[in-house]
Write an enzyme that holds these catalytic residues in place. Structure first.
Site, PDB file in Angstrom:
ATOM      1  N   ASP A  15     -12.114   9.897  59.285  1.00 43.13           N
ATOM      2  CA  ASP A  15     -11.695  11.349  59.608  1.00 43.13           C
ATOM      3  C   ASP A  15     -12.397  12.076  60.771  1.00 43.13           C
ATOM      4  O   ASP A  15     -11.809  12.330  61.810  1.00 43.13           O
ATOM      5  CB  ASP A  15     -11.600  12.018  58.344  1.00 43.13           C
ATOM      6  CG  ASP A  15     -10.435  11.466  57.403  1.00 43.13           C
ATOM      7  OD1 ASP A  15      -9.467  10.786  58.095  1.00 43.13           O
ATOM      8  OD2 ASP A  15     -10.376  11.881  56.212  1.00 43.13           O
ATOM      9  N   ARG A  95     -20.628  21.772  49.180  1.00 39.63           N
ATOM     10  CA  ARG A  95     -19.687  22.456  50.170  1.00 39.63           C
ATOM     11  C   ARG A  95     -20.354  23.578  50.929  1.00 39.63           C
ATOM     12  O   ARG A  95     -20.422  23.820  52.227  1.00 39.63           O
ATOM     13  CB  ARG A  95     -18.342  22.673  49.938  1.00 39.63           C
ATOM     14  CG  ARG A  95     -17.476  21.310  49.572  1.00 39.63           C
ATOM     15  CD  ARG A  95     -17.632  20.354  50.821  1.00 39.63           C
ATOM     16  NE  ARG A  95     -16.889  19.033  50.261  1.00 39.63           N
ATOM     17  CZ  ARG A  95     -17.582  17.687  50.655  1.00 39.63           C
ATOM     18  NH1 ARG A  95     -18.814  17.735  50.659  1.00 39.63           N
ATOM     19  NH2 ARG A  95     -17.057  16.728  50.337  1.00 39.63           N
ATOM     20  N   ASP A 124     -11.915  20.950  48.843  1.00 42.51           N
ATOM     21  CA  ASP A 124     -12.896  21.129  49.703  1.00 42.51           C
ATOM     22  C   ASP A 124     -12.569  21.993  50.734  1.00 42.51           C
ATOM     23  O   ASP A 124     -13.369  22.887  51.246  1.00 42.51           O
ATOM     24  CB  ASP A 124     -13.223  19.615  50.240  1.00 42.51           C
ATOM     25  CG  ASP A 124     -14.086  18.760  49.130  1.00 42.51           C
ATOM     26  OD1 ASP A 124     -14.818  19.703  48.123  1.00 42.51           O
ATOM     27  OD2 ASP A 124     -13.948  17.813  49.284  1.00 42.51           O
ATOM     28  N   SER A 175     -11.093   7.067  47.435  1.00 45.55           N
ATOM     29  CA  SER A 175     -11.541   7.902  48.331  1.00 45.55           C
ATOM     30  C   SER A 175     -12.686   8.565  47.580  1.00 45.55           C
ATOM     31  O   SER A 175     -12.852   8.728  46.438  1.00 45.55           O
ATOM     32  CB  SER A 175     -10.932   8.739  48.549  1.00 45.55           C
ATOM     33  OG  SER A 175     -11.421  10.293  49.004  1.00 45.55           O
TER      34      SER A 175
HETATM   35  N1  ARG Z   1     -12.614  16.531  42.789  1.00 49.48           N
HETATM   36  C1  ARG Z   1     -13.724  16.847  43.121  1.00 49.48           C
HETATM   37  C2  ARG Z   1     -13.729  18.409  43.828  1.00 49.48           C
HETATM   38  O1  ARG Z   1     -12.988  18.866  43.792  1.00 49.48           O
HETATM   39  C3  ARG Z   1     -14.002  15.818  44.010  1.00 49.48           C
HETATM   40  C4  ARG Z   1     -13.648  16.044  45.341  1.00 49.48           C
HETATM   41  C5  ARG Z   1     -14.120  14.801  46.303  1.00 49.48           C
HETATM   42  N2  ARG Z   1     -13.838  15.233  47.467  1.00 49.48           N
HETATM   43  C6  ARG Z   1     -13.924  14.210  48.895  1.00 49.48           C
HETATM   44  N3  ARG Z   1     -13.772  14.668  49.768  1.00 49.48           N
HETATM   45  N4  ARG Z   1     -13.574  13.158  48.280  1.00 49.48           N
HETATM   46  O2  ARG Z   1     -15.048  18.737  43.769  1.00 49.48           O
END
Ligand code: ARG
Length: 403
Positions: A15, A95, A124, A175
């Site tokens: 990405d 993040r 995110d 993922s």
């Molecule tokens: N559900 C989790 C969160 O919101 C994990 C997110 C994973 N992020 C990713 N870009 N695969 O923190």
């Protein structure tokens, strides 16, 4: 004419690799890549090389692992932070730090834009956008993946057309996101909440059936609510986490399978692997039980819940987070000592605890000789404690008789 610049949070994945090209093509921007090492275990030299090759005008690699531990993970430990009681917030904590690294880079290279590779369905994007807004409201945020509206297939086509290397494991079934506080895995067959996570969803943690038949114990030392050593030897937090990740994983500890409420209104099925976080929070809660007063301990649990939610919701750089953090710091003044945990077949059991600041008084607690608790004082206390309820009962009875 000099082109405007955008700082991109670059992971090295497909990405953000496609995003480098896309930002240049669609927005006419020069791309500056920032790769932040949070212990995700990716070879960052390789990621850096890739960013240069894809035509970035500047690339920085930042080893932020210690900052991540000392500033973000420590705060989460003091707060026993678990979203919906289970998820140790590994991604959510990362993040705001990545965002901060990007903002600092943007100032350095005089960029007017920042960009991240989050999709339009997840949490995110919220965490990045809100962190950018708090830290640098003047910077414009671009979220290519949210904007470009390409399916995975189209994206791979785009990549091939523009000579962007497509990772060999592109058809991997899940993922994932990871750093030293944990790994998250979603998508693929996991989207069926009824289906048990297959073996390949276990990457760090051994499935319980493969865990050793012998338990293993380890002592974790705490100072002001944060781990500071193992088995009595001082160890840096980052190394404690690494060590407990390995040890817990071996014993099948720290696998979470949960239905999660995302901020964007979706329920999703998520699995996490966080052996170190699981062990540390379990031990930390226990040393708190030994060293905090009952009322502080009980009130703190309410604040913990709120804090966890706020981290999840991308509100790190906010007044409420800072204020709660100050409360948690003060609450940890006397949280020190040692907890012994036993790891065995997926479980992390506390089997011993001690502290120089312990509020446990054996003389008060014992049922044996040496009891100093004043039993006669109990009756009067309980009389007063129950008095309001006895009063209600008496009043109601009287009223019933009258009516
Ligand atoms: N559900 C989790 C969160 O919101 C994990 C997110 C994973 N992020 C990713 N870009 N695969 O923190």
């Amino acid at each position: 004419m000099k082109r405007e610049r955008v700082v991109l949070a670059y992971s090295g994945g497909l990405d953000t690799s496609v995003a480098i090209h896309w930002l240049r093509e669609k927005y006419g921007l020069d791309v500056v890549a920032v790769c932040v090492d949070l212990g995700q275990g990716r070879e960052l030299k390789e990621v850096e090389r890739k960013a240069w090759k894809l035509g970035c005008v500047d690339v920085t690699v930042e080893d932020a692992r210690e900052v991540f531990c000392d500033e973000f993970v420590s705060a989460a430990i003091r707060a026993n932070a678990l979203y919906e009681g289970q998820y140790p917030l590994s991604t959510a904590l990362a993040r705001p730090l990545i965002a901060r690294c990007c903002v600092l880079a943007a100032r350095r290279v005089k960029a007017g834009f920042v960009a991240h590779g989050s999709t339009g369905k997840g949490n995110d994007q919220v965490r990045f956008d809100v962190s950018f807004a708090s830290l640098a409201p003047d910077l414009k945020v671009i979220a290519p993946v949210r904007e470009w509206d390409m399916t995975r297939g189209k994206e791979i086509e785009y990549a091939k057309k523009h000579g962007i290397p497509v990772p060999v494991d592109i058809d991997r079934p899940y993922s994932a996101d990871m750093n030293l506080w944990g790994k998250s895995t979603e998508c693929g067959v996991l989207e069926d909440p009824w289906r048990a996570p297959p073996r390949d969803a276990y990457d760090w943690v051994r499935p319980v059936e493969d865990a050793p038949d012998r338990p293993e114990s380890i002592e974790i030392n705490f100072k002001q609510g944060v781990p500071c050593g193992l088995n009595g030897k001082p160890v840096k937090l980052i190394n404690i986490i690494e060590k407990l990740n390995a040890l817990g994983a071996k014993h099948g500890v720290g696998f979470v399978d949960m239905m999660e409420n995302r901020l964007v209104g979706i329920k999703s099925r998520e699995t996490y692997e966080a052996p170190g976080a699981t062990i540390i929070i379990t031990a930390h809660r226990d040393i708190e039980s030994l060293t905090l007063t009952r009322d502080l301990h009980h009130f703190k649990r309410i604040a913990e819940e709120r804090f966890s939610e706020l981290i999840y919701d991308g509100l790190w750089y906010t007044q409420l987070r800072e204020a709660l953090d100050a409360f948690f710091r003060r609450s940890q003044r006397d949280v020190e000592g040692t907890v012994r945990v036993r790891l065995f077949k997926g479980r992390c059991l506390v089997v011993g605890r001690k502290s120089g600041r312990s509020l446990y008084d054996e003389g008060l607690a014992t049922y044996d000789a040496g009891d100093v608790f004043d039993h006669s004082a109990a009756a009067g206390f309980i009389h007063v404690w129950g008095l309001p309820h006895a009063t209600v009962s008496r009043v109601e009875r009287k009223r019933r008789k009258k009516g």
